[in-house]
Design a protein around this motif. Structure first.
Motif, PDB file in Angstrom:
ATOM      1  N   CYS A  17      22.741  64.671  68.735  1.00 52.15           N
ATOM      2  CA  CYS A  17      23.865  63.718  68.757  1.00 52.15           C
ATOM      3  C   CYS A  17      25.003  64.185  67.850  1.00 52.15           C
ATOM      4  O   CYS A  17      26.178  63.991  68.160  1.00 52.15           O
ATOM      5  CB  CYS A  17      23.413  62.305  68.390  1.00 52.15           C
ATOM      6  N   GLN A  18      24.672  64.833  66.728  1.00 51.67           N
ATOM      7  CA  GLN A  18      25.697  65.363  65.830  1.00 51.67           C
ATOM      8  C   GLN A  18      26.445  66.526  66.487  1.00 51.67           C
ATOM      9  O   GLN A  18      27.676  66.600  66.425  1.00 51.67           O
ATOM     10  CB  GLN A  18      25.068  65.840  64.512  1.00 51.67           C
ATOM     11  N   ARG A  19      25.676  67.450  67.100  1.00 54.36           N
ATOM     12  CA  ARG A  19      26.298  68.587  67.802  1.00 54.36           C
ATOM     13  C   ARG A  19      27.189  68.098  68.933  1.00 54.36           C
ATOM     14  O   ARG A  19      28.312  68.569  69.100  1.00 54.36           O
ATOM     15  CB  ARG A  19      25.225  69.517  68.378  1.00 54.36           C
ATOM     16  N   ASN A  20      26.670  67.147  69.707  1.00 55.07           N
ATOM     17  CA  ASN A  20      27.456  66.615  70.832  1.00 55.07           C
ATOM     18  C   ASN A  20      28.739  65.953  70.335  1.00 55.07           C
ATOM     19  O   ASN A  20      29.796  66.103  70.951  1.00 55.07           O
ATOM     20  CB  ASN A  20      26.628  65.625  71.654  1.00 55.07           C
ATOM     21  N   ILE A  25      34.586  66.202  69.767  1.00 58.65           N
ATOM     22  CA  ILE A  25      35.792  66.148  68.936  1.00 58.65           C
ATOM     23  C   ILE A  25      36.619  67.416  69.148  1.00 58.65           C
ATOM     24  O   ILE A  25      37.834  67.346  69.359  1.00 58.65           O
ATOM     25  CB  ILE A  25      35.421  65.963  67.449  1.00 58.65           C
ATOM     26  N   LEU A  26      35.971  68.580  69.100  1.00 58.44           N
ATOM     27  CA  LEU A  26      36.682  69.847  69.330  1.00 58.44           C
ATOM     28  C   LEU A  26      37.330  69.867  70.705  1.00 58.44           C
ATOM     29  O   LEU A  26      38.494  70.268  70.846  1.00 58.44           O
ATOM     30  CB  LEU A  26      35.733  71.040  69.195  1.00 58.44           C
ATOM     31  N   ALA A  34      46.434  65.368  73.418  1.00 65.89           N
ATOM     32  CA  ALA A  34      45.370  64.381  73.227  1.00 65.89           C
ATOM     33  C   ALA A  34      45.798  63.302  72.241  1.00 65.89           C
ATOM     34  O   ALA A  34      46.594  63.537  71.337  1.00 65.89           O
ATOM     35  CB  ALA A  34      44.115  65.071  72.704  1.00 65.89           C
ATOM     36  N   GLU A  35      45.242  62.120  72.424  1.00 65.67           N
ATOM     37  CA  GLU A  35      45.450  61.016  71.475  1.00 65.67           C
ATOM     38  C   GLU A  35      45.013  61.493  70.090  1.00 65.67           C
ATOM     39  O   GLU A  35      43.982  62.137  69.938  1.00 65.67           O
ATOM     40  CB  GLU A  35      44.612  59.807  71.916  1.00 65.67           C
ATOM     41  N   LYS A  36      45.792  61.184  69.079  1.00 63.69           N
ATOM     42  CA  LYS A  36      45.504  61.671  67.724  1.00 63.69           C
ATOM     43  C   LYS A  36      44.498  60.812  66.985  1.00 63.69           C
ATOM     44  O   LYS A  36      43.959  61.227  65.965  1.00 63.69           O
ATOM     45  CB  LYS A  36      46.800  61.776  66.918  1.00 63.69           C
ATOM     46  N   ILE A  52      30.497  64.630  59.404  1.00 61.29           N
ATOM     47  CA  ILE A  52      31.749  64.637  58.649  1.00 61.29           C
ATOM     48  C   ILE A  52      31.961  65.998  57.991  1.00 61.29           C
ATOM     49  O   ILE A  52      33.077  66.496  57.931  1.00 61.29           O
ATOM     50  CB  ILE A  52      31.767  63.497  57.607  1.00 61.29           C
ATOM     51  N   ALA A  53      30.884  66.629  57.524  1.00 64.73           N
ATOM     52  CA  ALA A  53      30.984  67.957  56.912  1.00 64.73           C
ATOM     53  C   ALA A  53      31.470  69.000  57.915  1.00 64.73           C
ATOM     54  O   ALA A  53      32.165  69.944  57.543  1.00 64.73           O
ATOM     55  CB  ALA A  53      29.638  68.370  56.329  1.00 64.73           C
ATOM     56  N   THR A  54      31.137  68.835  59.183  1.00 62.99           N
ATOM     57  CA  THR A  54      31.518  69.837  60.193  1.00 62.99           C
ATOM     58  C   THR A  54      32.909  69.609  60.773  1.00 62.99           C
ATOM     59  O   THR A  54      33.561  70.569  61.187  1.00 62.99           O
ATOM     60  CB  THR A  54      30.521  69.855  61.368  1.00 62.99           C
ATOM     61  N   ILE A  55      33.367  68.378  60.820  1.00 67.27           N
ATOM     62  CA  ILE A  55      34.612  68.039  61.530  1.00 67.27           C
ATOM     63  C   ILE A  55      35.808  68.904  61.136  1.00 67.27           C
ATOM     64  O   ILE A  55      36.535  69.361  62.015  1.00 67.27           O
ATOM     65  CB  ILE A  55      34.935  66.535  61.403  1.00 67.27           C
ATOM     66  N   PRO A  56      36.051  69.177  59.861  1.00 71.92           N
ATOM     67  CA  PRO A  56      37.257  69.960  59.533  1.00 71.92           C
ATOM     68  C   PRO A  56      37.264  71.381  60.103  1.00 71.92           C
ATOM     69  O   PRO A  56      38.320  71.947  60.351  1.00 71.92           O
ATOM     70  CB  PRO A  56      37.245  70.004  58.007  1.00 71.92           C
TER      71      PRO A  56
END
Length: 170
Positions: A17-20, A25-26, A34-36, A52-56
């Protein structure tokens, strides 16, 4: 300061679920139109901190502001993201997001906003963590530098009541 967020990361150690969620998001932001503002919802216990650690990575070119509902959560996230004070148990190592050889050479600094922090501290960190109650103080840290943050992540957003909801209850 150059961004550490262009580093290739490994999501194999994350839950499905985290990978998905990260891939969604990517994919969403790969479209320049895309909507911001997006909402990502994961069930309790699914590991939002690791997400959250991966998002940036592969999204941010500047700084990331992470907002959380409590001081305790801000301390926990700062510990999860701090590769210097928590070298053996940070999220990047624990989930294999960043290989050890890259962690050893990475300049990635997280900062929890608290009393002794000043705006020059903010300049030296890429991940800024604050609790909701500090939103009124955010201006003192970023006044005149609003464009330094390119991603804002709000954890546990359901803890904040919308003003329209509060008005309708009155």
């Amino acid at each position: 300061m150059t961004t550490p967020f262009n580093l290739k990361i490994n999501t194999d150690g994350l839950r499905k679920c985290q990978r998905n969620a990260y891939e969604a998001i990517l994919n969403h932001f790969s479209n320049s139109e895309a909507e911001k503002h997006i909402l990502v919802q994961l069930p309790t216990g699914a590991g939002k901190s690791a997400l959250i650690a991966t998002i940036p990575f592969n999204l941010s070119n500047k700084k990331v502001l992470v907002l959380v509902p409590s001081v305790e959560l801000s301390k926990q996230l700062n510990s999860d993201f701090d590769i210097y004070e928590n070298p053996d148990n940070n999220a990047y190592k624990r989930f294999g997001i960043i290989p050890q050889e890259n962690l050893d050479n990475l300049e990635l600094y997280s900062l929890r906003l608290e009393g002794a922090v000043n705006s020059s501290d903010v300049d030296e960190h890429q991940i800024i963590i604050a609790n909701y109650q500090q939103l009124a103080d955010i201006e003192k840290f970023f006044k005149g530098r609003e464009n330094e943050i390119d991603i804002i992540i709000i954890d546990e957003a359901h803890h904040q009541k919308a003003k329209t909801y509060q008005v309708s209850l009155a």
